[in-house]
Design an enzyme around this catalytic site. Structure first.
Site, short mmCIF file in Angstrom:
data_model
loop_
_atom_site.label_atom_id
_atom_site.label_comp_id
_atom_site.label_asym_id
_atom_site.label_seq_id
_atom_site.Cartn_x
_atom_site.Cartn_y
_atom_site.Cartn_z
N SER A 1 -0.76 13.03 29.99
CA SER A 1 -0.54 13.57 31.33
C SER A 1 -0.59 15.09 31.32
O SER A 1 -0.67 15.72 32.39
CB SER A 1 0.82 13.10 31.87
OG SER A 1 1.86 13.32 30.93
N GLU B 1 3.81 0.26 33.09
CA GLU B 1 3.55 1.20 34.17
C GLU B 1 3.00 0.50 35.40
O GLU B 1 2.04 -0.29 35.32
CB GLU B 1 2.56 2.28 33.71
CG GLU B 1 2.26 3.30 34.79
CD GLU B 1 1.61 4.57 34.29
OE1 GLU B 1 1.27 5.42 35.12
OE2 GLU B 1 1.46 4.72 33.05
N ASP C 1 0.84 11.09 22.27
CA ASP C 1 -0.17 10.21 22.84
C ASP C 1 -1.48 10.30 22.05
O ASP C 1 -1.88 11.39 21.63
CB ASP C 1 -0.46 10.61 24.28
CG ASP C 1 -0.13 9.52 25.29
OD1 ASP C 1 -0.02 8.35 24.88
OD2 ASP C 1 0.01 9.84 26.48
N GLU D 1 -2.72 3.10 24.58
CA GLU D 1 -2.81 2.18 25.71
C GLU D 1 -3.50 0.88 25.31
O GLU D 1 -4.33 0.86 24.41
CB GLU D 1 -3.58 2.83 26.86
CG GLU D 1 -2.88 4.04 27.46
CD GLU D 1 -3.63 4.65 28.63
OE1 GLU D 1 -3.13 5.64 29.20
OE2 GLU D 1 -4.72 4.13 28.99
#
Length: 311
Positions: free
Chosen positions: A89, A226, A127, A159
């Protein structure tokens, strides 16, 4: 993740390479070393994934925030935030990109190292950006190893559910703790057709539960959910022995995470704020007022005054 998603410590945090699925009862000797709680607890060492597992056993809820620089991370560390995510992000809210996709391993490594240097207690999770693990387990291991060796993170996040299980498994076997991320996965936002809630409908709900089980079985120590319906997130939380970290996933997850610039009101929204977001400050307003006051003092000749000048 959706961009809604004091003393400085050692740069070499103690990593815990115990597989995330090892949730055996805590021995009495270890119990004396266990922290009284993740949030706000005092500790002379960094938190590890074993502390996260113990919190799940105790039924303790805990907060997680993103961080992208040493100074902000130090504030959160002093506030007792137990886990910080150096999220991709950063692309939206720190580097000026339109999405998370352009974030590189160089950028992630540089900012992750800064966050590690600014903290002494929190578990720092770095991440894996888009393109750094999708080719397969070997690429994922190469990228994750770089974050651990060069930045000093205590864990990495990637992810994907079933599709990323092999990557997770290899990283865990290599001694790198992994936080998984399912539901809306922003690196695939174009495939989803936008930032839309995931897991609605029986088929989609069952796929999300399969994804949750797959990352747990692969060895992930926690999983981010999420933009998932609250009831589905609650079901996933009940069915897993690893903690769930919610963002737009209702109140029943084991932990909650927000992008810090969203949480603190620094983000400028073109429209209304996302439904799941609660802003705890108006930092944009505070900084703007401070900048205007400084500028006006300079224009008026009020700053620097005599007390700000040397003789």
């Amino acid at each position: 993740m959706t961009h809604a998603t004091g003393e400085r410590g050692s740069t070499t945090p103690a990593h815990d390479t115990t597989p995330a699925h090892d949730t055996a009862p805590v021995a009495s000797g270890d119990r004396e070393k266990a922290l009284p709680g993740l949030y706000g607890g005092a500790s002379s060492r960094r938190l590890t994934v074993r502390d996260i597992a113990r919190a799940k056993e105790r039924g303790e809820r805990w907060p997680m925030l993103t961080a992208y620089d040493a100074m902000t991370a130090s504030v959160f560390d002093e506030a007792g935030i137990p886990v910080m995510l150096v999220g991709d992000s950063m692309g939206n809210c720190h580097l000026g990109y339109e999405s998370t996709v352009p974030v590189t391993m160089d950028e992630m490594t540089l900012l992750s190292a800064a966050v590690v240097r600014g903290t002494s207690r929190a578990l720092i999770v770095g991440d894996l950006p888009f393109g750094s693990y999708q080719e397969g387990p070997v690429q994922a291991l190469r990228s994750a190893t770089r974050l651990v060796k060069e930045a000093g993170v205590g864990a990495v996040k990637l992810e994907g559910g079933e599709r990323s299980a092999e990557q997770i498994s290899l990283l865990v076997q290599a001694g790198i703790p992994v936080m998984a991320h399912i539901g809306l996965t922003p690196q695939s936002v174009h495939a989803f057709g936008g930032h839309v809630v995931q897991g609605r409908g029986e088929e989609a709900a069952q796929q999300l539960l399969r994804d949750a089980k797959a990352v747990q079985d692969a060895g992930a120590f926690a999983v981010v959910l999420e933009l998932v319906p609250a009831e589905l997130a609650a079901e996933a939380t009940r069915s897993l022995h690893i903690p769930t970290v919610g963002i737009g996933a209702g109140p029943d997850c084991d932990a909650q995470v927000l992008v810090w610039t969203d949480m603190a009101g620094l983000t400028k929204w073109p429209g209304r704020t996302p439904k799941f977001l609660k802003q705890y400050a108006d930092l944009r307003g505070v900084l703007g007022d401070a900048a205007k006051a400084f500028a006006q003092d300079v224009v008026d000749g009020a700053y620097p005054a005599a007390e700000h000048s040397f003789r």
